[in-house]
Design a protein around this motif. Structure first.
Motif, short mmCIF file in Angstrom:
data_model
loop_
_atom_site.label_atom_id
_atom_site.label_comp_id
_atom_site.label_asym_id
_atom_site.label_seq_id
_atom_site.Cartn_x
_atom_site.Cartn_y
_atom_site.Cartn_z
N LEU A 1 0.87 -1.32 0.09
CA LEU A 1 -0.07 0.14 -0.02
C LEU A 1 0.82 1.40 -0.08
N GLY A 2 1.80 1.47 0.73
CA GLY A 2 2.76 2.43 0.84
C GLY A 2 3.46 2.70 -0.74
N LEU A 3 3.72 1.68 -1.16
CA LEU A 3 4.23 1.74 -2.48
C LEU A 3 3.16 2.54 -3.65
N TYR A 4 2.19 1.94 -3.46
CA TYR A 4 1.08 2.32 -4.59
C TYR A 4 0.15 3.35 -4.07
N ALA A 5 -0.15 3.82 -2.91
CA ALA A 5 -1.17 4.59 -2.64
C ALA A 5 -1.24 6.04 -3.47
N ILE A 6 -0.06 6.70 -3.17
CA ILE A 6 0.21 7.92 -3.74
C ILE A 6 0.31 7.90 -5.31
N PRO A 7 1.15 7.19 -5.90
CA PRO A 7 1.11 7.03 -7.30
C PRO A 7 -0.23 6.67 -8.13
N VAL A 8 -0.84 6.15 -7.47
CA VAL A 8 -2.38 5.33 -7.98
C VAL A 8 -2.95 6.68 -7.90
N ALA A 9 -3.04 7.40 -6.86
CA ALA A 9 -4.02 8.66 -6.59
C ALA A 9 -3.43 9.68 -7.69
N ILE A 10 -2.18 9.93 -7.83
CA ILE A 10 -1.94 10.79 -8.67
C ILE A 10 -2.05 10.69 -10.07
N VAL A 11 -1.93 9.16 -10.51
CA VAL A 11 -2.21 8.89 -11.86
C VAL A 11 -3.74 8.98 -12.34
N ILE A 12 -4.65 8.56 -11.11
CA ILE A 12 -6.09 8.73 -11.50
C ILE A 12 -6.42 10.28 -11.77
N ALA A 13 -5.90 11.24 -10.82
CA ALA A 13 -6.08 12.70 -10.92
C ALA A 13 -5.58 13.05 -12.33
N LEU A 14 -4.32 12.48 -12.79
CA LEU A 14 -3.90 13.02 -14.21
C LEU A 14 -4.86 12.35 -15.25
N GLY A 15 -5.25 11.19 -14.99
CA GLY A 15 -6.18 10.61 -16.13
C GLY A 15 -7.55 11.41 -16.10
N ALA A 16 -7.98 11.80 -14.98
CA ALA A 16 -9.10 12.70 -15.10
C ALA A 16 -8.82 13.90 -15.92
N LEU A 17 -7.78 14.71 -15.59
CA LEU A 17 -7.39 15.71 -16.30
C LEU A 17 -7.34 15.46 -17.92
N TYR A 18 -6.61 14.21 -18.06
CA TYR A 18 -6.52 13.93 -19.49
C TYR A 18 -7.55 13.94 -20.39
N ASP A 19 -8.75 13.33 -19.79
CA ASP A 19 -10.09 12.90 -20.16
C ASP A 19 -10.80 14.27 -20.55
N ARG A 20 -10.49 15.35 -19.65
CA ARG A 20 -11.05 16.78 -19.80
C ARG A 20 -10.35 17.44 -20.80
N TYR A 21 -8.85 17.44 -20.70
CA TYR A 21 -8.23 18.38 -21.57
C TYR A 21 -7.35 17.80 -22.61
N GLY A 22 -7.51 16.37 -22.50
CA GLY A 22 -6.48 15.61 -23.45
C GLY A 22 -6.34 16.16 -24.96
N ASN A 23 -7.75 16.77 -25.39
CA ASN A 23 -7.71 17.45 -26.71
C ASN A 23 -7.07 18.74 -26.98
N VAL A 24 -6.60 19.43 -25.69
CA VAL A 24 -6.12 20.53 -25.86
C VAL A 24 -4.76 20.36 -26.45
N ALA A 25 -4.51 21.12 -27.45
CA ALA A 25 -3.11 21.02 -28.61
C ALA A 25 -2.00 21.09 -27.57
N LEU A 26 -1.83 21.86 -26.70
CA LEU A 26 -0.42 22.06 -25.85
C LEU A 26 -0.33 20.73 -25.17
#
Lengths: 184, 176
Positions: free
Chosen positions: A87-112
């Motif tokens: 859990l120590g190893l995975y907890a934060i990376p998984v949380a970060i990556v899910i947040a990034l995944g959500a951002l990607y869903d929203r803004y993934g098509n933004v050209a920059l």
């Protein structure tokens, strides 16, 4: 002082915290940081013990550092230790990556953002190529025709023939092991 | 395909992959690509590479690509379950084997097993690099960036984070 003395035997909380620390530094791969934290900073294992355990984890299927966390945690505190370390190893990376995944869903098509990701992907492909080359060096140094043949067969079946991995491994692995004469 | 079916299929596939992933998640990326993009059409090749790039940029183990694929295909449940599905079989095996490790040590078959598996593992990682370069390198400059990154990674011990950041910058500047 034996490495398994009480003084260096981590508690559940320490296992969690230790692997948490490793996870936060692990850009592009966690193993070098794992070694630093476990052997040098916290002294849970001696250098040889670590190498041994890592060798075992690389020998097994599955994410290397994930298996390492289970192995280290289990060694000191059994099943609860394995879970705490994992859990120590995975907890934060998984949380970060899910947040990034959500951002990607929203803004993934933004050209920059697309462009930035394109650049990152190009670099990442290079990093993995470097890893493959580094791993290939000892194999090639031994000038083993067998090793080269199976390397190319694997590469070809996957990239050119698009064969499923399970099939490729089921066929090539036993053959390669049977033909392997030299020690690792 | 119902969302529940998709999630179930994803987890089943990743759990199976977990047991083939000698050499870590990087070795089974081609198979994940084949399954998710080519067989099930759950995303495009470009999206796969984008998600891979995000996984590389974030801190943590390389297995995070699995979390992202799960997220993209089936939301939060997908992200968490895919990660667990991929990690747990290997973890259980690791736990079991560490218990008997002392007894199995130095068995001659181990050296042979490792020697046999090694070129295949390297071949798989090379396949990963090839597939990723294939989708990421649509332009000449992208190919150059990949080649230069590989050289730098091979010959220096520069923290890969710098290279990834440089890649992001070059991308945003429109160079790549």
């Amino acid at each position: 002082m034996k490495p398994s003395d009480r003084a260096t035997r981590p508690t559940l909380a320490e296992l969690f915290a230790g692997f948490l620390t490793i996870s936060l530094q692990a850009f592009g791969g966690a193993l070098p940081w794992a070694r630093r934290e476990i052997v040098e900073k916290r002294g849970w294992l001696g250098a040889d013990e670590f190498t041994d355990l890592l060798g075992l984890c690389q020998f097994l299927p599955g994410p290397n550092v994930g298996n390492l966390s289970v192995a280290v945690g289990a060694r000191f505190r059994g099943v609860p230790g394995a879970i705490a370390a994992f859990l120590g190893l995975y907890a934060i990376p998984v949380a970060i990556v899910i947040a990034l995944g959500a951002l990607y869903d929203r803004y993934g098509n933004v050209a920059l953002l697309r462009d930035a990701l394109g650049g990152i992907a190009a670099v990442a492909a290079g990093l993995i190529a470097a890893m493959a080359l580094k791993m290939a060096q000892p194999l090639l140094a031994r000038r083993s025709l067998r090793a080269l043949a199976f390397l190319l067969l694997t590469l070809g079946s996957i990239t050119l023939l698009h064969l499923p991995l399970a099939l490729v491994m089921a066929v090539l692995t036993p053959l390669s092991i049977l033909l392997a004469k030299e020690a690792a | 395909m119902k969302p529940g079916d998709v999630l179930g299929l994803l987890c089943l596939h990743f759990a199976g992959l977990s047991l083939l992933a000698f050499g870590g998640a990087s070795a089974v990326i081609p198979e994940m690509f084949r399954f998710v993009v080519e067989t099930e059409h759950w995303m495009s090749a470009r999206e796969f590479t984008d998600l891979f790039a995000i996984g590389q940029a974030a801190p943590g183990p390389n297995v995070l690509i699995v979390t992202l694929l799960g997220w993209h295909v089936a939301g939060l449940a997908g992200a968490l379950l895919a990660t667990l599905a991929f990690s747990i079989p290997g973890a259980v095996l690791a736990y079991g084997v560490t218990r008997v490790w002392q007894r199995l040590r130095n068995a001659a078959w181990q050296a042979r097993f490792k020697a046999g598996l090694a070129p295949i593992t390297v071949g798989l990682i090379a396949a990963t690099a090839t597939i990723l370069a294939g989708t990421a390198n649509q332009t000449l400059t992208a190919m150059a960036v990949t080649a230069v990154s590989a050289c730098i990674a091979l010959h220096t011990s520069l923290n890969p984070l710098w290279l990834l950041a440089a890649g992001a910058a070059l991308g945003m500047l429109g160079v790549v």
